[in-house]
Scaffold this motif. Structure first.
Motif, short mmCIF file in Angstrom:
data_model
loop_
_atom_site.label_atom_id
_atom_site.label_comp_id
_atom_site.label_asym_id
_atom_site.label_seq_id
_atom_site.Cartn_x
_atom_site.Cartn_y
_atom_site.Cartn_z
N CYS A 11 0.83 -1.22 0.00
CA CYS A 11 0.00 0.00 0.00
C CYS A 11 0.86 1.27 0.00
CB CYS A 11 -0.92 0.00 1.22
SG CYS A 11 -1.86 1.53 1.35
N PRO A 12 0.70 2.12 -1.03
CA PRO A 12 1.50 3.35 -1.09
C PRO A 12 1.12 4.35 -0.01
CG PRO A 12 -0.16 3.33 -2.85
CD PRO A 12 -0.22 1.99 -2.18
N ARG A 16 3.70 6.07 2.78
CA ARG A 16 3.87 7.49 3.12
C ARG A 16 4.16 7.66 4.62
NH1 ARG A 16 -1.40 10.61 0.67
NH2 ARG A 16 -0.49 11.24 -1.30
N LEU A 35 -5.84 -7.66 3.43
CA LEU A 35 -6.98 -6.86 2.98
C LEU A 35 -8.01 -7.69 2.23
CD1 LEU A 35 -5.24 -3.53 1.86
CD2 LEU A 35 -6.60 -3.92 3.91
N LYS A 38 -10.33 -9.31 5.61
CA LYS A 38 -10.14 -8.37 6.73
C LYS A 38 -10.62 -8.98 8.04
CE LYS A 38 -10.78 -4.43 3.67
NZ LYS A 38 -11.71 -3.42 3.18
N GLY A 49 -12.36 0.72 6.63
CA GLY A 49 -11.80 -0.59 6.25
C GLY A 49 -10.53 -0.48 5.44
N LYS A 50 -9.81 0.67 5.60
CA LYS A 50 -8.59 0.85 4.80
C LYS A 50 -7.37 1.02 5.70
CE LYS A 50 -10.99 3.00 0.98
NZ LYS A 50 -11.07 4.06 0.02
N VAL A 51 -6.21 0.69 5.15
CA VAL A 51 -4.94 0.99 5.79
C VAL A 51 -4.38 2.24 5.10
CG1 VAL A 51 -4.40 -1.36 6.49
CG2 VAL A 51 -3.73 -0.61 4.20
N PRO A 52 -3.51 3.00 5.74
CA PRO A 52 -2.96 2.81 7.08
C PRO A 52 -3.90 3.28 8.17
CG PRO A 52 -2.10 4.86 6.17
CD PRO A 52 -2.96 4.23 5.11
N GLU A 64 -6.39 7.67 7.59
CA GLU A 64 -6.06 8.60 6.49
C GLU A 64 -4.58 9.01 6.59
OE1 GLU A 64 -7.59 9.51 3.76
OE2 GLU A 64 -9.46 8.50 4.21
N SER A 65 -3.83 8.65 5.56
CA SER A 65 -2.38 8.84 5.61
C SER A 65 -1.98 10.30 5.87
CB SER A 65 -1.73 8.34 4.32
OG SER A 65 -2.30 8.98 3.19
N1 LIG Z 1 -7.31 7.97 1.56
C1 LIG Z 1 -6.68 6.83 2.21
C2 LIG Z 1 -6.49 5.73 1.17
C3 LIG Z 1 -6.02 4.43 1.78
C4 LIG Z 1 -6.25 3.24 0.86
O1 LIG Z 1 -6.87 3.36 -0.22
N2 LIG Z 1 -5.76 2.06 1.28
C5 LIG Z 1 -6.03 0.86 0.53
C6 LIG Z 1 -4.75 0.01 0.35
S1 LIG Z 1 -3.53 0.84 -0.60
C7 LIG Z 1 -6.99 -0.03 1.32
O2 LIG Z 1 -6.85 -0.18 2.51
N3 LIG Z 1 -7.93 -0.66 0.63
C8 LIG Z 1 -8.82 -1.60 1.23
C9 LIG Z 1 -10.22 -1.45 0.74
O3 LIG Z 1 -10.52 -0.43 0.07
O4 LIG Z 1 -11.02 -2.35 1.01
C10 LIG Z 1 -5.35 7.26 2.85
O5 LIG Z 1 -4.75 8.25 2.39
O6 LIG Z 1 -4.92 6.64 3.84
#
Ligand SMILES: N[C@@H](CCC(=O)N[C@@H](CS)C(=O)NCC(=O)O)C(=O)O
Length: 218
Positions: A11-12, A16, A35, A38, A49-52, A64-65
């Motif tokens: 995950c980019p 960050r 992922l 989960k 539901g997203k990382v980080p 939110e990064s």
């Molecule tokens: N806006 C979020 C984007 C984070 C994001 O898109 N993470 C992706 C992995 S790179 C994720 O967790 N995706 C899981 C999903 O959408 O189910 C940030 O800046 O942290």
């Protein structure tokens, strides 16, 4: 202060925050999450539901990064955001654009067909060309000093260079200032150390699994 970064290796956005933590030389632990499956505890801590996610002192969880990075910046020296409010807002704006471009890059890498690939790459390079115009002739975004804008764009540039080595992208080649900036970033220990040596192979395997047009055209 204890810092636990809930992560995913490719995950980019996680990267960050890893770059920021490494730059600030602050101790942290990484908790990887699958992922594709989960776990319940992750669904509970991550509202979207997203990382980080960053768990601070074992309790409060940030997501939110850009929010995580600004929190780290406000609590752990050295400061990586400008003091001047206008300049700080300008940095935030470019970080937000960097997030959009990461979305374009993901779409481009995942595209299986010509049409989606062309639309994603057109948008990606149109945005990068606008960024190219914003840059001065300095090694990093804001001169000599590392900033959160550098941390935000380094993961994107690392992936662009790997993709470019598989399948030369003409419009990437022509972004001279961005590529000079990218080359400086890739040499920094906090950027080079933000992924493992297996990262290019993992990215390649992920593209291959997605049936990415990039690999079929290589
Ligand atoms: N806006 C979020 C984007 C984070 C994001 O898109 N993470 C992706 C992995 S790179 C994720 O967790 N995706 C899981 C999903 O959408 O189910 C940030 O800046 O942290």
């Amino acid at each position: 202060m204890t810092l636990e970064l809930i992560s995913f290796p490719l995950c980019p956005f996680v990267q960050r925050s890893v770059i920021t933590l490494l730059h600030k030389e602050v101790a942290f632990t990484l908790t990887p999450v699958d992922l594709a499956h989960k776990p319940d505890w992750f669904r509970e801590v991550s509202p979207h539901g997203k990382v980080p996610c960053l768990r601070v002192n074992g309790s409060t969880v940030l997501f939110e990064s850009h929010v995580i990075n600004e929190y780290l910046d406000e609590t752990v020296p050295p400061a990586l955001m400008p003091e001047d409010p206008l300049e700080r807002a300008r940095h935030r704006a470019w970080i937000a654009l960097g997030s959009d471009v990461l979305g374009d890059q993901f779409q481009m890498m995942s595209a299986q067909g010509e049409e989606r690939f062309s639309a994603a790459s057109r948008q990606l390079f149109d945005r990068l060309e606008r960024l190219e115009k914003e840059l001065q002739d300095t090694p990093l975004f804001a001169g000599e000093q590392f900033s959160l804008v550098d941390a935000a764009f380094a993961p994107l540039f690392m992936r662009m260079e790997i993709l470019h080595s598989i399948w030369p992208l003409q419009r990437w080649e022509s972004l001279e200032r961005i590529r000079r900036w990218a080359a400086v970033l890739m040499e920094l220990p906090e950027v080079a150390g933000s992924v493992t040596a297996e990262f290019p192979a993992q990215l390649y395997a992920c593209l291959s699994e997605k049936g990415s047009l990039l690999l079929r055209s290589a």
